[in-house]
Design a protein around this motif. Structure first.
Motif, PDB file in Angstrom:
ATOM      1  N   LEU A  20       1.155  -1.406   0.055  1.00 55.14           N
ATOM      2  CA  LEU A  20       0.005  -0.217  -0.174  1.00 55.14           C
ATOM      3  C   LEU A  20       1.338   0.876  -0.069  1.00 55.14           C
ATOM      4  O   LEU A  20       0.641   2.345  -0.597  1.00 55.14           O
ATOM      5  N   LEU A  21       1.463   1.015   0.680  1.00 52.17           N
ATOM      6  CA  LEU A  21       2.690   2.511   1.287  1.00 52.17           C
ATOM      7  C   LEU A  21       4.169   2.447   0.875  1.00 52.17           C
ATOM      8  O   LEU A  21       5.014   3.539   0.152  1.00 52.17           O
ATOM      9  N   GLY A  22       4.769   1.605  -0.100  1.00 51.51           N
ATOM     10  CA  GLY A  22       6.147   1.142  -1.161  1.00 51.51           C
ATOM     11  C   GLY A  22       7.254   1.212   0.735  1.00 51.51           C
ATOM     12  O   GLY A  22       7.105   1.885   1.310  1.00 51.51           O
ATOM     13  N   GLU A  23       8.063   0.778  -0.275  1.00 51.61           N
ATOM     14  CA  GLU A  23       9.758   0.356   0.655  1.00 51.61           C
ATOM     15  C   GLU A  23       9.480   1.735   2.172  1.00 51.61           C
ATOM     16  O   GLU A  23       9.809   1.420   3.431  1.00 51.61           O
ATOM     17  N   GLU A  24       9.712   2.523   0.962  1.00 51.53           N
ATOM     18  CA  GLU A  24      11.094   3.522   1.232  1.00 51.53           C
ATOM     19  C   GLU A  24       9.601   4.052   2.654  1.00 51.53           C
ATOM     20  O   GLU A  24       9.906   5.183   3.685  1.00 51.53           O
ATOM     21  N   ILE A  25       8.857   4.376   2.462  1.00 46.95           N
ATOM     22  CA  ILE A  25       7.391   5.509   3.422  1.00 46.95           C
ATOM     23  C   ILE A  25       7.756   3.954   5.046  1.00 46.95           C
ATOM     24  O   ILE A  25       7.354   4.599   5.832  1.00 46.95           O
ATOM     25  N   VAL A  26       7.307   2.722   4.485  1.00 46.22           N
ATOM     26  CA  VAL A  26       7.235   1.688   5.175  1.00 46.22           C
ATOM     27  C   VAL A  26       8.487   1.956   6.149  1.00 46.22           C
ATOM     28  O   VAL A  26       9.027   2.181   7.764  1.00 46.22           O
ATOM     29  N   GLU A  27      10.005   2.081   6.024  1.00 51.65           N
ATOM     30  CA  GLU A  27      11.606   2.008   6.379  1.00 51.65           C
ATOM     31  C   GLU A  27      11.304   2.955   7.433  1.00 51.65           C
ATOM     32  O   GLU A  27      11.847   3.455   8.379  1.00 51.65           O
ATOM     33  N   ALA A  28      10.436   4.481   6.158  1.00 54.32           N
ATOM     34  CA  ALA A  28      10.906   5.338   7.066  1.00 54.32           C
ATOM     35  C   ALA A  28       9.938   5.736   8.499  1.00 54.32           C
ATOM     36  O   ALA A  28      10.731   6.234   9.450  1.00 54.32           O
ATOM     37  N   LEU A  29       9.477   5.247   8.584  1.00 54.27           N
ATOM     38  CA  LEU A  29       8.030   5.270   9.840  1.00 54.27           C
ATOM     39  C   LEU A  29       8.722   4.744  10.148  1.00 54.27           C
ATOM     40  O   LEU A  29       9.180   4.914  11.445  1.00 54.27           O
ATOM     41  N   LEU A  30       8.869   3.136  10.328  1.00 55.58           N
ATOM     42  CA  LEU A  30       9.770   2.441  10.893  1.00 55.58           C
ATOM     43  C   LEU A  30      10.901   3.099  12.175  1.00 55.58           C
ATOM     44  O   LEU A  30      11.189   2.852  12.961  1.00 55.58           O
ATOM     45  N   ALA A  31      11.360   3.604  10.922  1.00 56.86           N
ATOM     46  CA  ALA A  31      13.138   3.937  11.490  1.00 56.86           C
ATOM     47  C   ALA A  31      12.393   5.086  12.285  1.00 56.86           C
ATOM     48  O   ALA A  31      13.303   5.455  14.128  1.00 56.86           O
ATOM     49  N   VAL A  32      11.990   6.169  12.450  1.00 56.97           N
ATOM     50  CA  VAL A  32      11.416   7.334  14.092  1.00 56.97           C
ATOM     51  C   VAL A  32      10.606   6.904  14.319  1.00 56.97           C
ATOM     52  O   VAL A  32      11.327   6.632  15.473  1.00 56.97           O
ATOM     53  N   ARG A  33       9.927   5.425  14.611  1.00 53.61           N
ATOM     54  CA  ARG A  33       8.898   5.268  16.139  1.00 53.61           C
ATOM     55  C   ARG A  33       9.669   4.212  15.907  1.00 53.61           C
ATOM     56  O   ARG A  33       9.753   3.721  17.901  1.00 53.61           O
TER      57      ARG A  33
END
Ligand code: GLU
Ligand code: MG
Length: 449
Positions: free
Chosen positions: A411-424
């Protein structure tokens, strides 16, 4: 790569927006993006640079997406110290704020003018176009809950709070009157303002709009509320949990769907008039909630709000007017002129509104594409109801589920998943030891505009 990126406006249209700025004596244009932590970050230009802000954009480091609530940068393999991006303001969504200021949402592009895969607003724009191509339209409207505090972050009212109280309205009557005026002049369609349950807590409900605009409205609403509160020497908390032991702030999202213009949540033969496609959309959202909760309630404070008994929707179930269900169905009755809607209750204000709306739309499409089957509704308090799944009650589990979700990546793409996970993950690891009281105090104003 993002399909259907924000186009450069034709010269005549661009000139039209530039003249709106001149006619309204706008001196400054602020363009904002919302990062993965749910914090709005901005670039500000003199009004004469508005066309440049739209066409070439203003420079911003790729790390803008991975700033954390404590302003640490959660570097990833993809997002480091080298490189530069452009933030392009969407002048088609321009709003004049008065006092010489205007605001527009912005999107990330490369220096060569290509859209950036990690841009939340770009992803929502793409999903909206995909839904429209499939004949699906969605309207979304947010409820903004917030707590007013004095300038020191303490409780501003010298008496016991009155939940939904008449007195609580008149305690801040001038502020509320100014909000009504400022919302209207910024073109923000607000349906109601009321005192909420929690101490010092108020709520503004925004009318339904198309997806991109609905997410913009969340940012604009917070901005207007913040500006008016400042004039009164007050501060505004959009934290999921402003005070340990107090009520949480929700950011409930109401959604309605139509297929080729025909409502999907009413007029059908399913439960409460749901159509077959409406049920599939609802089933898709429900099935994806546990995996995608990190988008809606992924912050270090989210799980402390998402608890039974607080009407925050802590259970992965749906039900007609069920205020403890993550998905509350509001039927199309005479008292509800906007028609039937689904209210996502588990979402809080730490969510990036663009990602949240994109995820809801993506899950609904997913449910419809695979004709997902809607489980039975829960007609009582889900606490103790048989077989009802409680959503994860800690940030680590929420992030683990998201990190291993193929659906999230689709749904969101690897880039968004990776960035959101890094921040949280940064929040999860850094704030494992402080008490809830310390964390609520530290981040009380992290999401304020
Ligand atoms: N403040 C509650 C929450 O955290 C919601 C109360 C209501 O149902 O409006 O979501
Ligand atoms: Mg409320």
């Amino acid at each position: 790569m993002i399909a259907n990126p924000m186009p450069v406006l034709p010269a005549a249209e661009l000139a039209g927006f530039v003249s709106v700025l001149a006619e309204t004596e706008t001196r400054v244009l602020v363009g904002s993006v919302v990062d993965m932590a749910g914090v709005a970050r901005a670039k500000t230009v003199p009004a004469g640079r508005a066309a440049a802000f739209h066409v070439a954009g203003m420079g911003a480091s790729p790390t803008w997406n991975v700033f954390c609530i404590d302003n640490t940068i959660a570097f990833t393999d993809r997002l480091g110290v080298v490189g530069d991006l452009r933030l392009r303001a969407d002048l088609a969504a321009l709003r004049v704020l008065g006092d010489g200021y205007a605001w527009a949402p912005a999107e990330f592009f490369t220096q060569d003018g290509d859209p950036v895969a990690g841009c939340a607003r770009g992803r929502l724009r793409e999903l909206q176009a995909r839904a429209e191509a499939a004949g699906l339209s969605m309207l979304a409207g947010s409820e903004l809950e917030f707590v007013l505090t004095d300038a020191d972050g303490g409780a501003p009212f010298g008496r016991q709070w009155q939940a939904y109280g008449l007195g609580a309205v008149f305690d801040v009557e001038e502020l509320i009157a100014e909000l009504a005026v400022e919302f209207a002049s910024a073109g923000l369609p607000v349906e109601q303002v009321h005192a909420e349950y929690g101490s010092g807590q108020y709520e503004v409900s925004i009318a339904p709009a198309e997806p991109l605009q609905a997410a913009d409205h969340v940012v604009l609403g917070r901005l207007v509320i913040g500006r008016v509160a400042r004039r009164h020497g007050l501060k505004v908390s959009f934290s999921p949990l402003p005070f340990a032991g107090g009520a949480g702030n929700g950011a409930h999202l109401h959604l309605s769907f139509a297929g080729d213009g025909v409502p999907l949540l009413s007029g059908g033969t399913g439960p409460h008039g749901l159509t077959e496609r409406g049920q599939a959309a609802l089933a898709g959202i429900l099935a994806g909630l546990p995996e995608l909760l990190a988008v809606f309630a992924g912050s270090v404070l989210s799980a402390s709000r998402l608890r039974p008994g607080l009407w925050s929707g802590a259970f992965a179930c749906w039900g007609l007017e069920n205020r403890e269900a993550a998905l509350r169905l509001v039927a199309a009755t005479g008292g509800n002129p906007s028609g039937a809607s689904i209210e996502l209750k588990c979402i809080d204000p730490s969510a990036n509104p663009y990602l949240a709306v994109a995820t809801m739309l993506g899950l609904a499409l997913d449910g419809m594409e695979r004709s997902a089957v809607l489980p039975a509704e829960i007609t009582s308090n889900p606490l103790g109801a048989e077989g009802t799944l409680r959503l994860a009650d800690n940030q680590a589990d929420v992030l683990d589920a998201f990190g291993s979700s193929a659906l999230a990546r689709r749904l969101l793409g690897e880039e968004i998943v990776e960035a959101l996970l890094a921040v949280r993950r940064h929040e999860q690891h850094t704030y494992a030891d402080p008490t809830l009281g310390e964390i609520t105090e530290r981040f009380r104003f992290a999401w304020s505009c």
